[in-house]
Design a protein around this motif. Structure first.
Motif, PDB file in Angstrom:
ATOM      1  N   SER A  37       0.833  -1.208   0.000  1.00 30.44           N
ATOM      2  CA  SER A  37       0.000   0.000   0.000  1.00 30.44           C
ATOM      3  C   SER A  37       0.866   1.254   0.000  1.00 30.44           C
ATOM      4  O   SER A  37       0.535   2.254  -0.659  1.00 30.44           O
ATOM      5  CB  SER A  37      -0.928  -0.010   1.216  1.00 30.44           C
ATOM      6  N   ARG A  38       1.981   1.223   0.696  1.00 30.73           N
ATOM      7  CA  ARG A  38       2.895   2.367   0.679  1.00 30.73           C
ATOM      8  C   ARG A  38       3.549   2.523  -0.695  1.00 30.73           C
ATOM      9  O   ARG A  38       3.728   3.650  -1.184  1.00 30.73           O
ATOM     10  CB  ARG A  38       3.949   2.207   1.769  1.00 30.73           C
ATOM     11  N   LEU A  39       3.916   1.402  -1.313  1.00 33.09           N
ATOM     12  CA  LEU A  39       4.463   1.479  -2.669  1.00 33.09           C
ATOM     13  C   LEU A  39       3.425   2.014  -3.648  1.00 33.09           C
ATOM     14  O   LEU A  39       3.756   2.762  -4.573  1.00 33.09           O
ATOM     15  CB  LEU A  39       4.947   0.095  -3.110  1.00 33.09           C
ATOM     16  N   ARG A  40       2.185   1.635  -3.439  1.00 27.47           N
ATOM     17  CA  ARG A  40       1.109   2.142  -4.288  1.00 27.47           C
ATOM     18  C   ARG A  40       0.943   3.650  -4.121  1.00 27.47           C
ATOM     19  O   ARG A  40       0.735   4.383  -5.099  1.00 27.47           O
ATOM     20  CB  ARG A  40      -0.190   1.420  -3.925  1.00 27.47           C
ATOM     21  N   ALA A  41       1.052   4.141  -2.892  1.00 25.30           N
ATOM     22  CA  ALA A  41       0.942   5.583  -2.654  1.00 25.30           C
ATOM     23  C   ALA A  41       2.079   6.335  -3.335  1.00 25.30           C
ATOM     24  O   ALA A  41       1.876   7.417  -3.899  1.00 25.30           O
ATOM     25  CB  ALA A  41       0.934   5.861  -1.153  1.00 25.30           C
ATOM     26  N   VAL A  42       3.283   5.769  -3.313  1.00 24.47           N
ATOM     27  CA  VAL A  42       4.410   6.403  -3.999  1.00 24.47           C
ATOM     28  C   VAL A  42       4.194   6.384  -5.505  1.00 24.47           C
ATOM     29  O   VAL A  42       4.503   7.361  -6.209  1.00 24.47           O
ATOM     30  CB  VAL A  42       5.724   5.697  -3.611  1.00 24.47           C
ATOM     31  N   SER A  43       3.656   5.297  -6.032  1.00 24.42           N
ATOM     32  CA  SER A  43       3.391   5.211  -7.473  1.00 24.42           C
ATOM     33  C   SER A  43       2.367   6.253  -7.905  1.00 24.42           C
ATOM     34  O   SER A  43       2.516   6.894  -8.950  1.00 24.42           O
ATOM     35  CB  SER A  43       2.905   3.803  -7.831  1.00 24.42           C
ATOM     36  N   LEU A  44       1.329   6.437  -7.106  1.00 25.59           N
ATOM     37  CA  LEU A  44       0.338   7.462  -7.432  1.00 25.59           C
ATOM     38  C   LEU A  44       0.943   8.852  -7.363  1.00 25.59           C
ATOM     39  O   LEU A  44       0.583   9.740  -8.143  1.00 25.59           O
ATOM     40  CB  LEU A  44      -0.857   7.350  -6.483  1.00 25.59           C
ATOM     41  N   HIS A  45       1.864   9.049  -6.430  1.00 25.17           N
ATOM     42  CA  HIS A  45       2.531  10.347  -6.330  1.00 25.17           C
ATOM     43  C   HIS A  45       3.401  10.605  -7.557  1.00 25.17           C
ATOM     44  O   HIS A  45       3.579  11.764  -7.967  1.00 25.17           O
ATOM     45  CB  HIS A  45       3.373  10.395  -5.054  1.00 25.17           C
ATOM     46  N   LEU A  46       3.934   9.536  -8.151  1.00 28.01           N
ATOM     47  CA  LEU A  46       4.760   9.656  -9.358  1.00 28.01           C
ATOM     48  C   LEU A  46       3.942   9.501 -10.640  1.00 28.01           C
ATOM     49  O   LEU A  46       4.523   9.297 -11.711  1.00 28.01           O
ATOM     50  CB  LEU A  46       5.874   8.605  -9.324  1.00 28.01           C
ATOM     51  N   LYS A  47       2.634   9.580 -10.531  1.00 29.67           N
ATOM     52  CA  LYS A  47       1.729   9.497 -11.683  1.00 29.67           C
ATOM     53  C   LYS A  47       1.803   8.128 -12.360  1.00 29.67           C
ATOM     54  O   LYS A  47       1.765   8.007 -13.590  1.00 29.67           O
ATOM     55  CB  LYS A  47       2.037  10.602 -12.708  1.00 29.67           C
ATOM     56  N   LYS A  48       1.898   7.078 -11.556  1.00 27.32           N
ATOM     57  CA  LYS A  48       1.901   5.719 -12.083  1.00 27.32           C
ATOM     58  C   LYS A  48       0.688   4.977 -11.544  1.00 27.32           C
ATOM     59  O   LYS A  48       0.258   5.209 -10.421  1.00 27.32           O
ATOM     60  CB  LYS A  48       3.186   4.981 -11.702  1.00 27.32           C
ATOM     61  N   ASP A  49       0.168   4.063 -12.371  1.00 27.37           N
ATOM     62  CA  ASP A  49      -1.040   3.334 -11.992  1.00 27.37           C
ATOM     63  C   ASP A  49      -0.761   1.919 -11.502  1.00 27.37           C
ATOM     64  O   ASP A  49      -1.692   1.214 -11.106  1.00 27.37           O
ATOM     65  CB  ASP A  49      -2.009   3.258 -13.189  1.00 27.37           C
ATOM     66  N   ASP A  50       0.481   1.487 -11.532  1.00 24.95           N
ATOM     67  CA  ASP A  50       0.792   0.119 -11.132  1.00 24.95           C
ATOM     68  C   ASP A  50       1.806   0.125  -9.994  1.00 24.95           C
ATOM     69  O   ASP A  50       2.312   1.162  -9.580  1.00 24.95           O
ATOM     70  CB  ASP A  50       1.323  -0.692 -12.324  1.00 24.95           C
ATOM     71  N   ILE A  51       2.091  -1.072  -9.503  1.00 23.30           N
ATOM     72  CA  ILE A  51       3.095  -1.260  -8.452  1.00 23.30           C
ATOM     73  C   ILE A  51       4.296  -1.960  -9.073  1.00 23.30           C
ATOM     74  O   ILE A  51       4.149  -3.005  -9.716  1.00 23.30           O
ATOM     75  CB  ILE A  51       2.534  -2.093  -7.285  1.00 23.30           C
TER      76      ILE A  51
END
Length: 206
Positions: A37-51
């Motif tokens: 979930s933390r990796l997902r939050a970082v991905s969303l912050h970097l404009k990415k939709d995947d993990i």
């Protein structure tokens, strides 16, 4: 006997059936729900939709319900204690992972337990530990102990010097060791001679 329970390779925490539920990515690597979930939050912050897998960098698409909807690894779940082999219902509430924990014997009451998994929470610096905090009075007392230790060492050195001098004096039965050595070669020798003046009047011999 050492604990053989499996643990997450990111946070090194043992798996459970709540926030540390073992979740499997498309590359077959398994991590706990909280770390994903933390990796997902970082991905969303970097404009990415995947993990992106932290081990092999393989991307995994995330369901609409978020990381809690990722498949659970049944092999690791079967190695947990009996009361943890069924994953609890954990959902994503904004930037938090939430779990409704039943309270009481009949489970009539419950409380919500939430964990912040936002990217800003990960970048915030850790708070200083209370163990390392010292008040001004403690620092003053610490400096006082240092001064006392230094004074004790000086007194011990002075006592050793005096003891050595007294031991030397009693061993040679004189006080020559208490006085600094003098270089007698540098002291000029003084000779004293007596002078007898001649008689003022000559007495004739008979």
């Amino acid at each position: 006997m050492a604990d053989s329970r499996p643990e997450c390779s990111i946070c090194y925490s043992t798996y459970d059936n709540v926030f540390k539920t073992p979740k499997q990515l498309d590359c077959a690597h398994v991590f706990c729900l909280e770390c994903l979930s933390r990796l997902r939050a970082v991905s969303l912050h970097l404009k990415k939709d995947d993990i992106t897998c932290p081990l092999c960098r393989h991307p995994t698409s995330v369901p609409d319900a978020g990381p809690p909807a990722l498949p659970t690894c049944p092999d690791l779940l079967a190695r947990l204690p009996t009361h943890q082999r069924w994953p609890e219902h954990v959902w994503l509430e904004g930037q938090q992972l939430c779990y409704q924990c039943p309270m009481g014997s009949a489970g009539r009451h419950s409380i919500w337990i939430c964990v912040d998994i936002s990217a800003s929470a990960q970048r915030s610096p850790p708070r200083p530990s209370r163990v390392h905090r010292r008040s001004l009075g403690e620092l003053i007392r610490l400096k006082g102990w240092k001064r006392l230790a230094l004074l004790t060492l000086l007194m011990a050195a002075l006592v050793c010097i005096l003891f050595w001098q007294l031991r030397c004096a009693f061993s040679v039965s004189s006080y020559t060791c208490l006085q600094p050595d003098r270089d007698v070669t540098q002291t000029p020798a003084i000779s004293i001679s007596t002078f007898t003046p001649p008689p003022l009047f000559h007495q004739p011999s008979e």
